[in-house]
Design an enzyme around this catalytic site. Structure first.
Site, PDB file in Angstrom:
ATOM      1  N   ASN A  98       1.719  -4.861  -3.444  1.00 13.56           N
ATOM      2  CA  ASN A  98       0.627  -5.682  -3.224  1.00 13.56           C
ATOM      3  C   ASN A  98       0.111  -4.296  -2.684  1.00 13.56           C
ATOM      4  OD1 ASN A  98      -1.203  -7.881  -2.688  1.00 13.56           O
ATOM      5  ND2 ASN A  98      -1.109  -7.049  -0.135  1.00 13.56           N
ATOM      6  N   HIS A 131      -9.723  -5.786  -2.658  1.00 11.37           N
ATOM      7  CA  HIS A 131     -11.507  -5.561  -1.498  1.00 11.37           C
ATOM      8  C   HIS A 131     -13.257  -5.651  -1.902  1.00 11.37           C
ATOM      9  CE1 HIS A 131      -8.969  -6.915   1.883  1.00 11.37           C
ATOM     10  NE2 HIS A 131      -8.029  -6.547   1.699  1.00 11.37           N
ATOM     11  N   ASP A 166     -12.019 -10.453  -0.829  1.00 10.64           N
ATOM     12  CA  ASP A 166     -13.520 -10.136  -0.443  1.00 10.64           C
ATOM     13  C   ASP A 166     -14.808  -9.500  -0.794  1.00 10.64           C
ATOM     14  OD1 ASP A 166     -12.939  -8.068   0.953  1.00 10.64           O
ATOM     15  OD2 ASP A 166     -11.653  -8.931   2.461  1.00 10.64           O
ATOM     16  N   GLU A 193      -6.287 -10.351  -1.119  1.00 10.77           N
ATOM     17  CA  GLU A 193      -7.020 -10.348  -0.380  1.00 10.77           C
ATOM     18  C   GLU A 193      -8.393 -10.613  -0.872  1.00 10.77           C
ATOM     19  OE1 GLU A 193      -6.116  -6.850   2.560  1.00 10.77           O
ATOM     20  OE2 GLU A 193      -3.390  -7.146   1.640  1.00 10.77           O
ATOM     21  N   GLU A 244       0.724  -1.467  -0.048  1.00 11.90           N
ATOM     22  CA  GLU A 244      -0.281  -0.045   0.191  1.00 11.90           C
ATOM     23  C   GLU A 244       0.634   1.142  -0.287  1.00 11.90           C
ATOM     24  OE1 GLU A 244      -2.853  -0.319   3.112  1.00 11.90           O
ATOM     25  OE2 GLU A 244      -3.663  -2.618   2.335  1.00 11.90           O
TER      26      GLU A 244
HETATM   27  C1  XIL Z   1      -6.270  -6.328   8.032  1.00 10.35           C
HETATM   28  C2  XIL Z   1      -6.234  -7.576   9.060  1.00 10.35           C
HETATM   29  O1  XIL Z   1      -7.588  -8.167   8.677  1.00 10.35           O
HETATM   30  C3  XIL Z   1      -7.319  -6.958   9.989  1.00 10.35           C
HETATM   31  O2  XIL Z   1      -7.861  -7.720  11.147  1.00 10.35           O
HETATM   32  C4  XIL Z   1      -6.391  -6.275  11.063  1.00 10.35           C
HETATM   33  O3  XIL Z   1      -7.283  -5.666  11.923  1.00 10.35           O
HETATM   34  C5  XIL Z   1      -5.986  -4.806  10.141  1.00 10.35           C
HETATM   35  O4  XIL Z   1      -5.514  -5.227   8.817  1.00 10.35           O
HETATM   36  N1  XIL Z   1      -4.937  -4.809   3.693  1.00 10.35           N
HETATM   37  C6  XIL Z   1      -3.843  -5.178   4.212  1.00 10.35           C
HETATM   38  C7  XIL Z   1      -4.429  -6.654   4.964  1.00 10.35           C
HETATM   39  O5  XIL Z   1      -3.092  -6.136   3.319  1.00 10.35           O
HETATM   40  O6  XIL Z   1      -3.012  -6.201   5.814  1.00 10.35           O
HETATM   41  C8  XIL Z   1      -5.397  -6.239   6.360  1.00 10.35           C
HETATM   42  O7  XIL Z   1      -5.615  -6.792   7.240  1.00 10.35           O
HETATM   43  C9  XIL Z   1      -6.696  -6.092   4.985  1.00 10.35           C
HETATM   44  C10 XIL Z   1      -6.688  -5.106   3.954  1.00 10.35           C
END
Ligand code: XIL
Length: 495
Positions: free
Chosen positions: A215, A251, A281, A279, A174
């Site tokens: 990422n 996401h 969802d 990641e 990020e």
């Molecule tokens: C999130 C975790 O799932 C949570 O438990 C934590 O509180 C915050 O981070 N992008 C990412 C992940 O790269 O590391 C994040 O994970 C979600 C968003």
């Protein structure tokens, strides 16, 4: 929030060759799949072919994110250990857990997740080394002149700790703002944009073989932010900086998978890097309507089909195993139901849609109120896998015990119709037994639920064939045989 990865500079990073390499790993998964098919139908998500086996038969992986507390949930671990072939620790490899004060490294939580993955023959994506979030304040409070040293030390130590054990690292997470400018975090402020190349080079020096990724989120479609990532990757590759892949967090909000996803992934692979959905969802306003669950199924199929259609897309990871352990409700109030499994780890329409996209068929595990999933628009380019009909195993054992010690010889017989080319026999040692040495296998951990892995010379077991290994253990009274045998995740009979 999102994260992404880039790929290292093998002389000719041909995505096709990498896919074939992953495909070779699928041989072991075939056994796991067949094993899963033997689980009781009532076990969430375990009946029929698994996401993992179907994905691996297509040359990609299907992964899940897990946190340490998830290991205490036997329903979750049964699903995760059978349905997914890749594990990403959700929080345990982040800087605030691993190095909360300068030079004090804590790998216990992540080590437990890596052990779970190894026991279930899952690969591991390391997440993440350099990120503005979950970063201890001692780092952000450092004078600018000391940040590079702290970053290099952190990367060297953590990548070194896991050297040889991981599939990939999200090296930088990020780094961009939405408009494509660099985020003004501790690393950029201290080193400028060169911190990315510095981090990648440092990681490569610590592990020559692990895939190195960048990422991020909101880079799945073509936009200012993904343009910035694209330009960065192009520059890094032209400079010979070690970079293997880019991770697209994905996401999503239900119904909003970008239409440019495929074209966007393809422009990255054209630069000579792999791509991965890291990641995934797909959040839904609560309570989730059946229409939105159906749309979510379409979205999942779309993502899976897109990865299959892009040569160089190595796999898809869901962020969490089911809705009950998803980060979404806690982070996006009013939203939830973002994964393929419901709060009780029963498969949702998105699961069926993903299985169908991978060329499999399920026994329609959808909840009664859910519509049938509609397979996605872009058909998979690969031939359908022929799910192995026969993965099976039998384990026999013989114990020779004395007052505080024992030796146990175990024989695994392949009762299925597929050749096993690498094996991990999972089993549970009786309480009080601790393995002190082993032959014809390596056994980790030394007590409780363990995994025995083949050595270089005895990984293959033909149908009808057998292989034996053994161990010496201490005991505190119970010198019995282990129980609950699984071969590459598939339960075995005993006797
Ligand atoms: C999130 C975790 O799932 C949570 O438990 C934590 O509180 C915050 O981070 N992008 C990412 C992940 O790269 O590391 C994040 O994970 C979600 C968003």
């Amino acid at each position: 929030m999102p994260v992404r990865t880039l790929r290292t500079p093998s002389p000719t990073p041909t995505p096709r060759r990498q896919r074939r390499a992953l495909g070779a790993l699928a041989a072991t998964a075939a056994a796991a799949l067949a094993a899963a098919a033997l689980l009781p139908a009532g076990q969430a998500g375990a009946a029929g072919p698994t996401l993992r086996s179907l994905a691996e038969a297509k040359g990609i992986y299907f992964g899940t994110a897990m946190t340490q507390s998830d290991l205490n949930n036997s329903t979750l671990t049964a699903v995760a250990g059978s349905q997914f072939g890749m594990l990403t620790p959700g929080n345990e490899m982040k800087w605030d857990t691993v190095e909360s004060s300068p030079g004090n490294f804590n790998y216990g939580p992540a080590d437990r997740l890596v052990a779970f993955a190894q026991t279930h023959t899952m690969k591991v994506r390391g997440h993440t080394l350099v990120w503005h979030n979950q970063l201890p304040s001692w780092v952000s409070n450092l004078p600018g002149s000391q940040v590079q040293g702290a970053m290099r030390n952190h990367i060297t130590n953590e990548v070194g700790h896991y050297k040889g054990k991981l599939y990939a690292w999200d090296v930088v997470n990020e780094m961009f703002n939405e408009d494509g400018s660099f985020r003004n975090d501790a690393f950029y402020n201290a080193m400028g944009s060169g911190f990315v190349a510095d981090a990648l080079r440092t990681a490569r020096a610590a592990d020559p073989d692990v895939k190195l990724y960048l990422n991020d989120y909101n880079i799945e479609g073509q936009n200012a932010k993904s343009d910035a990532m694209y330009n960065l990757v192009k520059t890094l590759k032209s400079q010979g900086v070690p970079l293997d892949g880019v991770g697209f967090q994905a996401h999503f909000i239900v119904g909003q998978v970008p239409s440019s996803l495929k074209a966007n992934l393809q422009r990255f692979t054209a630069l000579g890097v792999n791509v991965a959905i890291t990641e995934l969802d797909d959040r839904i306003p609560l309570p989730a309507s059946s229409a939105n669950l159906a749309q979510q199924a379409t979205d999942y199929a779309n993502v899976v089909n897109t990865c299959l259609a892009v040569s160089g897309c190595v796999g898809v990871t869901q962020w969490g195993t089911g809705d009950a352990d998803s980060w979404i409700p806690g982070t996006f109030p009013g939203y939830g139901a973002a994964t393929m499994y419901d709060n009780n780890y029963q498969p949702k329409p998105a699961y069926t849609a993903s299985v169908n996209a991978l060329g499999g068929a399920t026994n329609s595990p959808s909840p009664s109120n859910s519509p049938s999933p509609s397979p996605s628009s872009s058909p998979s380019p690969s031939p359908s896998p022929s799910p192995s009909s026969g993965v099976g195993c039998k384990v026999t054992g013989a114990v020779n015990a004395w007052n505080t010690g024992l030796t146990d010889n175990l024989t695994i017989t392949n009762t299925g119709s597929s050749t096993v080319t690498a094996w991990t026999l999972g089993f549970t040692l009786p309480a009080g037994q601790t393995v002190t040495s082993a032959w014809n296998a390596t056994i980790t951990p030394s007590s409780g639920q363990v995994g025995a892995r083949n050595l270089s010379y005895n990984g293959t077991i033909s149908p009808g064939g057998s292989t034996s290994f053994g161990y010496q253990a201490n005991h505190t009274g119970d010198a019995g045989l282990p129980t609950q045998f699984t071969l590459n995740g598939t339960p075995c009979t005993t006797g």
